[in-house]
Design a protein around this motif. Sequence first.
Motif, PDB file in Angstrom:
ATOM      1  N   ILE A  13       0.963  -1.166  -0.102  1.00  0.00           N
ATOM      2  CA  ILE A  13      -0.116   0.123   0.101  1.00  0.00           C
ATOM      3  C   ILE A  13       0.996   1.320   0.054  1.00  0.00           C
ATOM      4  CG2 ILE A  13      -1.458   1.366   1.371  1.00  0.00           C
ATOM      5  CD1 ILE A  13      -2.264  -1.327   2.989  1.00  0.00           C
ATOM      6  N   ILE A  14       0.684   2.085  -0.840  1.00  0.00           N
ATOM      7  CA  ILE A  14       1.315   3.523  -0.940  1.00  0.00           C
ATOM      8  C   ILE A  14       0.417   4.411  -0.650  1.00  0.00           C
ATOM      9  CG2 ILE A  14       1.972   3.277  -3.393  1.00  0.00           C
ATOM     10  CD1 ILE A  14       4.660   4.605  -2.772  1.00  0.00           C
ATOM     11  N   SER A  15       0.609   5.378   0.004  1.00  0.00           N
ATOM     12  CA  SER A  15      -0.102   6.468   0.455  1.00  0.00           C
ATOM     13  C   SER A  15       0.789   7.836   0.464  1.00  0.00           C
ATOM     14  CB  SER A  15      -1.240   6.688   1.663  1.00  0.00           C
ATOM     15  OG  SER A  15      -1.842   5.161   1.493  1.00  0.00           O
ATOM     16  N   ALA A  16       0.132   8.803   0.186  1.00  0.00           N
ATOM     17  CA  ALA A  16       0.977  10.169   0.332  1.00  0.00           C
ATOM     18  C   ALA A  16      -0.175  11.380   0.213  1.00  0.00           C
ATOM     19  CB  ALA A  16       1.852  10.272  -0.618  1.00  0.00           C
ATOM     20  N   PRO A  17       0.307  12.378   0.903  1.00  0.00           N
ATOM     21  CA  PRO A  17      -0.497  13.653   0.467  1.00  0.00           C
ATOM     22  C   PRO A  17      -0.547  14.147  -0.870  1.00  0.00           C
ATOM     23  CG  PRO A  17       0.609  14.149   2.688  1.00  0.00           C
ATOM     24  CD  PRO A  17       1.168  12.712   1.969  1.00  0.00           C
ATOM     25  N   SER A  18      -1.633  14.536  -1.430  1.00  0.00           N
ATOM     26  CA  SER A  18      -1.572  14.845  -2.796  1.00  0.00           C
ATOM     27  C   SER A  18      -0.599  15.784  -3.233  1.00  0.00           C
ATOM     28  CB  SER A  18      -3.056  15.351  -3.198  1.00  0.00           C
ATOM     29  OG  SER A  18      -3.130  15.714  -4.497  1.00  0.00           O
ATOM     30  N   GLY A  19       0.187  15.816  -4.119  1.00  0.00           N
ATOM     31  CA  GLY A  19       1.276  16.499  -4.751  1.00  0.00           C
ATOM     32  C   GLY A  19       2.707  16.248  -4.114  1.00  0.00           C
ATOM     33  N   ARG A  78       4.727  21.819  -5.466  1.00  0.00           N
ATOM     34  CA  ARG A  78       4.477  20.836  -6.266  1.00  0.00           C
ATOM     35  C   ARG A  78       2.723  21.082  -6.669  1.00  0.00           C
ATOM     36  NH1 ARG A  78       8.318  16.137  -3.540  1.00  0.00           N
ATOM     37  NH2 ARG A  78      10.133  17.193  -3.803  1.00  0.00           N
ATOM     38  N   LEU A  79       2.148  21.201  -5.751  1.00  0.00           N
ATOM     39  CA  LEU A  79       0.685  21.433  -5.794  1.00  0.00           C
ATOM     40  C   LEU A  79       0.364  22.244  -6.900  1.00  0.00           C
ATOM     41  CD1 LEU A  79      -0.686  21.054  -2.263  1.00  0.00           C
ATOM     42  CD2 LEU A  79      -1.169  19.651  -4.192  1.00  0.00           C
ATOM     43  N   ARG A  80       1.057  23.265  -6.738  1.00  0.00           N
ATOM     44  CA  ARG A  80       0.790  24.655  -7.872  1.00  0.00           C
ATOM     45  C   ARG A  80       1.300  24.032  -9.253  1.00  0.00           C
ATOM     46  NH1 ARG A  80      -1.013  28.911  -5.371  1.00  0.00           N
ATOM     47  NH2 ARG A  80      -0.562  29.355  -3.307  1.00  0.00           N
ATOM     48  N   ARG A  81       2.361  23.316  -9.513  1.00  0.00           N
ATOM     49  CA  ARG A  81       2.713  22.804 -10.529  1.00  0.00           C
ATOM     50  C   ARG A  81       1.759  21.791 -11.416  1.00  0.00           C
ATOM     51  NH1 ARG A  81       8.321  20.311 -10.167  1.00  0.00           N
ATOM     52  NH2 ARG A  81       8.347  21.558  -8.477  1.00  0.00           N
ATOM     53  N   ARG A  82       1.282  21.069 -10.290  1.00  0.00           N
ATOM     54  CA  ARG A  82       0.379  19.849 -10.834  1.00  0.00           C
ATOM     55  C   ARG A  82      -0.987  20.617 -11.160  1.00  0.00           C
ATOM     56  NH1 ARG A  82      -0.888  15.319  -7.716  1.00  0.00           N
ATOM     57  NH2 ARG A  82      -2.778  16.718  -7.297  1.00  0.00           N
ATOM     58  N   SER A  83      -1.483  21.695 -10.453  1.00  0.00           N
ATOM     59  CA  SER A  83      -2.732  22.239 -10.731  1.00  0.00           C
ATOM     60  C   SER A  83      -2.865  22.967 -12.258  1.00  0.00           C
ATOM     61  CB  SER A  83      -2.955  23.358  -9.753  1.00  0.00           C
ATOM     62  OG  SER A  83      -2.911  23.076  -8.467  1.00  0.00           O
ATOM     63  N   GLU A  84      -1.617  23.280 -12.550  1.00  0.00           N
ATOM     64  CA  GLU A  84      -1.711  23.867 -13.911  1.00  0.00           C
ATOM     65  C   GLU A  84      -2.107  22.421 -14.735  1.00  0.00           C
ATOM     66  OE1 GLU A  84       2.204  25.165 -14.497  1.00  0.00           O
ATOM     67  OE2 GLU A  84       1.785  26.700 -12.607  1.00  0.00           O
ATOM     68  N   ALA A  85      -1.688  21.447 -14.641  1.00  0.00           N
ATOM     69  CA  ALA A  85      -2.028  20.367 -15.578  1.00  0.00           C
ATOM     70  C   ALA A  85      -3.327  19.883 -15.437  1.00  0.00           C
ATOM     71  CB  ALA A  85      -1.014  19.154 -15.247  1.00  0.00           C
ATOM     72  N   GLU A  86      -3.776  19.809 -14.071  1.00  0.00           N
ATOM     73  CA  GLU A  86      -5.361  19.884 -13.970  1.00  0.00           C
ATOM     74  C   GLU A  86      -6.204  20.727 -14.740  1.00  0.00           C
ATOM     75  OE1 GLU A  86      -6.690  19.018  -9.982  1.00  0.00           O
ATOM     76  OE2 GLU A  86      -4.622  18.981  -9.369  1.00  0.00           O
ATOM     77  N   GLU A  87      -5.643  22.011 -14.415  1.00  0.00           N
ATOM     78  CA  GLU A  87      -6.370  23.082 -15.179  1.00  0.00           C
ATOM     79  C   GLU A  87      -6.739  22.950 -16.643  1.00  0.00           C
ATOM     80  OE1 GLU A  87      -6.082  26.833 -12.236  1.00  0.00           O
ATOM     81  OE2 GLU A  87      -4.791  26.988 -14.061  1.00  0.00           O
ATOM     82  N   ALA A  88      -5.474  22.604 -17.160  1.00  0.00           N
ATOM     83  CA  ALA A  88      -5.274  22.328 -18.563  1.00  0.00           C
ATOM     84  C   ALA A  88      -6.474  21.147 -19.003  1.00  0.00           C
ATOM     85  CB  ALA A  88      -4.061  22.187 -19.104  1.00  0.00           C
ATOM     86  N   ALA A  89      -6.473  20.053 -18.205  1.00  0.00           N
ATOM     87  CA  ALA A  89      -7.272  18.976 -18.673  1.00  0.00           C
ATOM     88  C   ALA A  89      -8.706  19.460 -18.399  1.00  0.00           C
ATOM     89  CB  ALA A  89      -6.818  17.741 -17.807  1.00  0.00           C
ATOM     90  N   LYS A 118      -6.747  24.110   0.776  1.00  0.00           N
ATOM     91  CA  LYS A 118      -7.465  23.069   1.337  1.00  0.00           C
ATOM     92  C   LYS A 118      -6.750  21.858   1.101  1.00  0.00           C
ATOM     93  CE  LYS A 118     -11.760  20.746   0.780  1.00  0.00           C
ATOM     94  NZ  LYS A 118     -12.982  20.544  -0.026  1.00  0.00           N
ATOM     95  N   ARG A 119      -6.140  21.607   0.134  1.00  0.00           N
ATOM     96  CA  ARG A 119      -5.220  20.395  -0.219  1.00  0.00           C
ATOM     97  C   ARG A 119      -4.155  20.506   1.160  1.00  0.00           C
ATOM     98  NH1 ARG A 119      -5.232  19.519  -6.749  1.00  0.00           N
ATOM     99  NH2 ARG A 119      -7.684  19.176  -6.634  1.00  0.00           N
ATOM    100  N   LEU A 120      -3.371  21.552   1.376  1.00  0.00           N
ATOM    101  CA  LEU A 120      -2.426  21.524   2.094  1.00  0.00           C
ATOM    102  C   LEU A 120      -2.852  21.411   3.425  1.00  0.00           C
ATOM    103  CD1 LEU A 120      -0.468  24.808   0.951  1.00  0.00           C
ATOM    104  CD2 LEU A 120       0.565  22.565   1.335  1.00  0.00           C
ATOM    105  N   ALA A 121      -4.188  21.792   3.847  1.00  0.00           N
ATOM    106  CA  ALA A 121      -4.701  21.487   5.318  1.00  0.00           C
ATOM    107  C   ALA A 121      -4.904  19.892   5.316  1.00  0.00           C
ATOM    108  CB  ALA A 121      -5.839  22.192   5.460  1.00  0.00           C
ATOM    109  N   VAL A 122      -5.439  19.385   4.321  1.00  0.00           N
ATOM    110  CA  VAL A 122      -5.481  17.938   4.091  1.00  0.00           C
ATOM    111  C   VAL A 122      -4.229  17.032   4.226  1.00  0.00           C
ATOM    112  CG1 VAL A 122      -6.551  16.052   2.726  1.00  0.00           C
ATOM    113  CG2 VAL A 122      -7.918  18.043   2.727  1.00  0.00           C
ATOM    114  N   ALA A 123      -3.317  17.612   3.703  1.00  0.00           N
ATOM    115  CA  ALA A 123      -1.854  17.023   3.883  1.00  0.00           C
ATOM    116  C   ALA A 123      -1.592  16.820   5.311  1.00  0.00           C
ATOM    117  CB  ALA A 123      -0.884  17.634   3.007  1.00  0.00           C
ATOM    118  N   LYS A 124      -1.756  17.854   6.056  1.00  0.00           N
ATOM    119  CA  LYS A 124      -1.296  18.178   7.465  1.00  0.00           C
ATOM    120  C   LYS A 124      -1.888  16.921   8.198  1.00  0.00           C
ATOM    121  CE  LYS A 124       0.570  22.797   7.382  1.00  0.00           C
ATOM    122  NZ  LYS A 124       0.674  24.074   7.586  1.00  0.00           N
TER     123      LYS A 124
END
Length: 225
Positions: free
Chosen positions: A7-13, A132-143, A155-161
Amino acid sequence: MAGILFIISAPSGSGKSTLVNQLRSLVEGLDFSISYTTRAPRGSEENGREYHFITREEFEGMIAAGDFLEWAEVFGKDYYGTAVAALDHAKQAGKDLLLDIDVQGGAQVMKKLPHAVSIFVLPPSPEILEGRLRRRSEAEEAASKIPITEETIQKRLAVAKNELKRIWDYKYALVNNVLDQAVIELRAIVLSERGVRDGVQSIASSCRTDSASSKLRAALSAFQN
Ligand code: ADP
Ligand code: 5GP
């Protein structure tokens, strides 16, 4: 092969997908469970390759049919789930299986299958995660053509914590700072769990959460400030 479940888990980003992709190209005999999700494909993602992209109605039908080993609503928005069939598939093929799932799903699988080998990936600091979240968001926005708001990032940062609080439930933790080093560590964990001794045992041991390395403690304390 022993049929080990990872099982591999990690906060998004955190860089988990990047790490897992590299691991798959380096290690033989490892099946990757393709999850079901109701979120939209991102970037170059293809149905049946990164995920099975399905509707909420289809997902709810699968829940009702008992098709999932685990499932969760991630960010309170989209469903994600691992099909029971993924386990049977890997077993029949004589392979180990890797589940890339969030901490809610990780907890469900650890409860049902306590022999699973759990690995948590964390970024070195909240500042690096934010980048990293900001960089990834650019790909999400484009998609999706839907703008990723500042509120979503925060919100994602708070969830990560919050997710980091679950790290001690995992057998291993690795800090994804320099990508190549993190890949070496992830590979060492997989090989060491398979019983390989030469060259990987000490690297894998240093990633055990019960050894709480200075690198792990430094990353965790960066998130507490
Ligand atoms: P996750 O799957 O954990 O959400 P991704 O693998 O999508 O994260 O990575 C998020 C972003 O961070 C991507 O732009 C990726 O290229 C970048 N990234 C991943 N690992 C590293 C690393 N060790 N150093 C620098 N950037 C990284
Ligand atoms: P992403 O949308 O960035 O691909 O994934 C968001 C989160 O959902 C990540 O933490 C990822 O690990 C998690 N995830 C992906 N597939 C599954 C799954 O099948 N079950 C659960 N519980 N989480 C998943």
